[in-house]
Design an enzyme around this catalytic site. Structure first.
Site, PDB file in Angstrom:
ATOM      1  N   TYR A 179       0.838  -1.195   0.000  1.00 19.29           N
ATOM      2  CA  TYR A 179       0.000   0.000   0.000  1.00 19.29           C
ATOM      3  C   TYR A 179       0.878   1.252   0.000  1.00 19.29           C
ATOM      4  CZ  TYR A 179      -3.460  -3.447   1.538  1.00 19.29           C
ATOM      5  OH  TYR A 179      -4.256  -4.556   1.646  1.00 19.29           O
ATOM      6  N   HIS A 216       0.521 -12.164   1.253  1.00 26.24           N
ATOM      7  CA  HIS A 216      -0.357 -11.286   0.480  1.00 26.24           C
ATOM      8  C   HIS A 216      -0.639 -11.841  -0.916  1.00 26.24           C
ATOM      9  CE1 HIS A 216      -1.202  -6.691  -0.282  1.00 26.24           C
ATOM     10  NE2 HIS A 216      -2.256  -7.459  -0.504  1.00 26.24           N
TER      11      HIS A 216
END
Length: 333
Positions: A56, A123
């Site tokens: 992010y 992830h």
């Protein structure tokens, strides 16, 4: 705040989790101080689960979260971050090797300013060339970190429910948490089909992106959204109908997801006070009879008629095709 038992971890977590992806947009801007205050306000509201990732903003979101955590006692929140997805370069976007994973964890500790992480997740595991590297390299490294008390629990995340199921069943390392996204929404509730599998192993279940990454909003999804044209068009029609009825489709979407049983946390990205307040309202306040009727209408008239609800394998196929083209280009240059 509504709380729930978090699988077999023994943690007691808020039903609404704070998604930190949008905080990357505030890094280095005039809004950064507001973002820090937002995280603090979320904790004061009763939210005790914060999720972020190195991907992010390529570390920026973790930095903003870390600045907020300096003002919050460590015992009042649970912190989750991830490994495996990075960027911005295509060739370094995914790396599930033990070496890169260890380096990533050290970087996250530095950015977040903590001495342990509650939940460390692998992830978007479907982007690995093979699940073997997740099973034989990434997860065993996480287990070592768990043994060293650097992390407390291990999780996996992804869009593909089939890949999450595969890794969960094959892993020799005990997995504590499973996170999927856009899979328990008004337009796609396929997560429900996999809940018995996850519950049988007593893993904690996180449902993220309850607004379908913008599909279930008045503004619609961003241009890069991977959903097919049918899903996009039907969501657009449903949003338009809700507007005509003076109802916010995002409120219906959040309420719908919150009302589904057997899910521990609904994770929603928030970057401003208005969104925090709206999500808290959706969690705590019942819909009016008019809103319930509108929600039932759009489910039956619009969403039940979608022939292909998901975009499974679309992004993965595109990613590996780009990698192939890049390598072919390098070989011929």
């Amino acid at each position: 705040m509504k709380y729930t038992d978090f699988g077999k971890t023994g943690l007691r977590v808020s039903k609404l989790g704070f998604g930190g992806a949008e905080l990357a947009l505030c890094y280095g801007t005039a809004n950064e101080d507001k973002a820090v205050e937002l995280v603090i306000k979320a904790i004061k509201s009763g939210i005790n689960y914060i999720d972020t990732a190195p991907f992010y903003g390529f570390g920026k979101a973790e930095i903003v979260v870390g600045k907020a955590l300096k003002h919050i006692p460590r015992h009042v929140y649970y912190l989750a971050t991830k490994v495996g997805r990075y960027g911005p370069d295509l060739e370094t976007l995914f790396d599930f090797s033990a070496e890169r994973t260890l380096k990533s964890v050290q970087e996250s500790f530095d950015r977040l300013g903590v001495d342990y992480i509650d939940i460390l997740q692998v992830h978007d595991i479907e982007f690995a060339k093979s699940t073997d590297i997740i099973i034989n390299e990434t997860l065993p490294l996480l287990q070592k970190l768990k043994d060293m008390k650097k992390i407390k629990y291990i999780g996996i995340t992804g869009y593909s429910l089939n890949v999450l199921k595969e890794v969960l069943e094959k892993s020799r390392v005990e997995i504590d948490v499973v996170l999927s996204y856009c899979r328990c929404t008004l337009f796609d509730d396929t997560l429900k089909e996999f809940l018995p599998v996850f519950k049988a192993r007593n893993v904690a279940i996180i449902n993220a992106a309850v607004l379908g990454m913008g599909l279930l909003t008045n503004n619609g999804p961003p241009a890069w959204h991977p959903a097919g044209s049918e899903v996009k068009e039907i969501c657009k029609q449903a949003a338009k109908y809700c507007q005509e009825q003076n109802v916010n489709i995002s409120k219906l979407a959040a309420y719908y997801s919150f009302s589904q049983p057997d899910i521990n946390i609904h994770l929603i990205g928030m970057e401003c006070d208005e969104l925090l307040e709206a999500n808290l309202l959706s969690l705590h306040k019942e819909l009016t009879e008019h809103e319930k009727n509108v929600m039932e209408h759009i489910i039956n008239i619009y969403f039940k008629n979608i022939s292909v609800k998901h975009w499974e394998n679309k992004e993965v196929t595109q990613y590996w095709k780009k990698i192939e083209n890049l390598r072919n280009s390098e070989e011929t240059s």
